[in-house]
Design a protein around this motif. Structure first.
Motif, PDB file in Angstrom:
ATOM      1  N   ASN A  23       0.854  -1.186   0.000  1.00  0.00           N
ATOM      2  CA  ASN A  23       0.000   0.000   0.000  1.00  0.00           C
ATOM      3  C   ASN A  23       0.891   1.237   0.000  1.00  0.00           C
ATOM      4  O   ASN A  23       1.886   1.290   0.734  1.00  0.00           O
ATOM      5  CB  ASN A  23      -0.890   0.042   1.245  1.00  0.00           C
ATOM      6  CG  ASN A  23      -1.727  -1.194   1.395  1.00  0.00           C
ATOM      7  OD1 ASN A  23      -2.192  -1.770   0.415  1.00  0.00           O
ATOM      8  ND2 ASN A  23      -1.933  -1.619   2.617  1.00  0.00           N
ATOM      9  N   VAL A  61      -2.843   4.111  -3.294  1.00  0.00           N
ATOM     10  CA  VAL A  61      -3.270   2.842  -3.869  1.00  0.00           C
ATOM     11  C   VAL A  61      -3.062   1.756  -2.818  1.00  0.00           C
ATOM     12  O   VAL A  61      -2.042   1.742  -2.128  1.00  0.00           O
ATOM     13  CB  VAL A  61      -2.521   2.533  -5.193  1.00  0.00           C
ATOM     14  CG1 VAL A  61      -1.033   2.458  -4.983  1.00  0.00           C
ATOM     15  CG2 VAL A  61      -3.034   1.262  -5.837  1.00  0.00           C
ATOM     16  N   ASN A  77      -3.125  -2.501  -2.180  1.00  0.00           N
ATOM     17  CA  ASN A  77      -2.956  -3.767  -2.900  1.00  0.00           C
ATOM     18  C   ASN A  77      -2.363  -3.523  -4.292  1.00  0.00           C
ATOM     19  O   ASN A  77      -2.912  -3.928  -5.302  1.00  0.00           O
ATOM     20  CB  ASN A  77      -4.291  -4.521  -2.986  1.00  0.00           C
ATOM     21  CG  ASN A  77      -4.145  -5.935  -3.499  1.00  0.00           C
ATOM     22  OD1 ASN A  77      -3.042  -6.426  -3.721  1.00  0.00           O
ATOM     23  ND2 ASN A  77      -5.255  -6.583  -3.699  1.00  0.00           N
ATOM     24  N   LEU A  78      -1.218  -2.855  -4.305  1.00  0.00           N
ATOM     25  CA  LEU A  78      -0.567  -2.496  -5.566  1.00  0.00           C
ATOM     26  C   LEU A  78      -0.298  -3.710  -6.451  1.00  0.00           C
ATOM     27  O   LEU A  78      -0.341  -3.616  -7.674  1.00  0.00           O
ATOM     28  CB  LEU A  78       0.743  -1.754  -5.277  1.00  0.00           C
ATOM     29  CG  LEU A  78       1.434  -1.121  -6.474  1.00  0.00           C
ATOM     30  CD1 LEU A  78       0.560  -0.029  -7.077  1.00  0.00           C
ATOM     31  CD2 LEU A  78       2.775  -0.555  -6.077  1.00  0.00           C
ATOM     32  N   TYR A  79      -0.032  -4.878  -5.859  1.00  0.00           N
ATOM     33  CA  TYR A  79       0.227  -6.096  -6.636  1.00  0.00           C
ATOM     34  C   TYR A  79      -1.045  -6.684  -7.243  1.00  0.00           C
ATOM     35  O   TYR A  79      -0.990  -7.638  -8.006  1.00  0.00           O
ATOM     36  CB  TYR A  79       0.914  -7.149  -5.777  1.00  0.00           C
ATOM     37  CG  TYR A  79       2.290  -6.753  -5.306  1.00  0.00           C
ATOM     38  CD1 TYR A  79       3.318  -6.518  -6.215  1.00  0.00           C
ATOM     39  CD2 TYR A  79       2.568  -6.612  -3.960  1.00  0.00           C
ATOM     40  CE1 TYR A  79       4.584  -6.155  -5.787  1.00  0.00           C
ATOM     41  CE2 TYR A  79       3.837  -6.247  -3.521  1.00  0.00           C
ATOM     42  CZ  TYR A  79       4.830  -6.026  -4.440  1.00  0.00           C
ATOM     43  OH  TYR A  79       6.081  -5.666  -4.009  1.00  0.00           O
ATOM     44  N   ASP A  80      -2.201  -6.145  -6.877  1.00  0.00           N
ATOM     45  CA  ASP A  80      -3.502  -6.545  -7.431  1.00  0.00           C
ATOM     46  C   ASP A  80      -3.871  -8.002  -7.136  1.00  0.00           C
ATOM     47  O   ASP A  80      -4.434  -8.700  -7.979  1.00  0.00           O
ATOM     48  CB  ASP A  80      -3.538  -6.284  -8.942  1.00  0.00           C
ATOM     49  CG  ASP A  80      -4.956  -6.244  -9.483  1.00  0.00           C
ATOM     50  OD1 ASP A  80      -5.899  -5.962  -8.714  1.00  0.00           O
ATOM     51  OD2 ASP A  80      -5.135  -6.510 -10.687  1.00  0.00           O
ATOM     52  N   ARG A  93      -6.700  -4.311  -6.621  1.00  0.00           N
ATOM     53  CA  ARG A  93      -6.092  -2.991  -6.471  1.00  0.00           C
ATOM     54  C   ARG A  93      -7.175  -1.937  -6.281  1.00  0.00           C
ATOM     55  O   ARG A  93      -8.179  -1.934  -6.988  1.00  0.00           O
ATOM     56  CB  ARG A  93      -5.260  -2.669  -7.709  1.00  0.00           C
ATOM     57  CG  ARG A  93      -4.457  -1.403  -7.601  1.00  0.00           C
ATOM     58  CD  ARG A  93      -3.601  -1.157  -8.840  1.00  0.00           C
ATOM     59  NE  ARG A  93      -2.682  -2.269  -9.025  1.00  0.00           N
ATOM     60  CZ  ARG A  93      -2.559  -2.940 -10.162  1.00  0.00           C
ATOM     61  NH1 ARG A  93      -3.296  -2.637 -11.207  1.00  0.00           N
ATOM     62  NH2 ARG A  93      -1.703  -3.925 -10.257  1.00  0.00           N
TER      63      ARG A  93
END
Length: 140
Positions: free
Chosen positions: A73, A91, A93-96, A125
């Motif tokens: 995050n 943002v 959960n940048l790794y989605d 994300r």
């Protein structure tokens, strides 16, 4: 700032044995005094976790695993108008990550709907913007 968590869950077959998982968290916070903004970065690594399920073929309890995954995050914030308002954007959960595959389970009832023996871990994300107002206490 950082931390490590190592925990165990007793196994079904032998209550004296434990299945362990390790989590790692780290935080980075930067405060720029000249331009009055903050950057926050939060990271978490979730280690492999043991789970148990009932095998529908022979009704025995079996061990399965949820594979490790990580979350990141990032946010930026800045105060305005005599520091009464704080605007933030970032943002999560940048790794989605939405789901993580597992090992050893049938992938049915509480599994994912993709047929790949997955487990839902997050909604994906997310971008955000927020505005916060700081109320001040009146002096008597």
């Amino acid at each position: 700032m950082a931390g490590v968590n190592h925990y165990g869950v007793s196994t079904i077959a032998d209550l004296d044995k434990f299945a362990y998982s390790t989590d790692f968290t780290a935080s980075f916070n930067y405060h720029n005094l000249k331009y009055k903004f903050r950057i926050n970065v939060d990271f978490k690594y979730n280690g492999r976790v043991s789970q148990y399920y009932v095998d529908p073929d022979d009704s025995t309890t079996r061990e399965s695993y949820v594979n490790p995954f990580k979350m990141l995050n990032i946010s930026v914030s800045r105060p305005f108008f005599s520091e009464k308002w704080v605007l933030s954007a970032g943002v999560k959960n940048l790794y989605d990550y939405k789901s993580v595959t597992g090992q050893g389970s049938t992938g049915e009832v509480h599994g994912g709907c993709d047929g790949q023996n997955s487990r839902t871990v997050a909604w994906g994300r997310t971008f955000f913007i927020s505005a916060n107002y700081q109320f001040t206490k009146f002096k008597h």
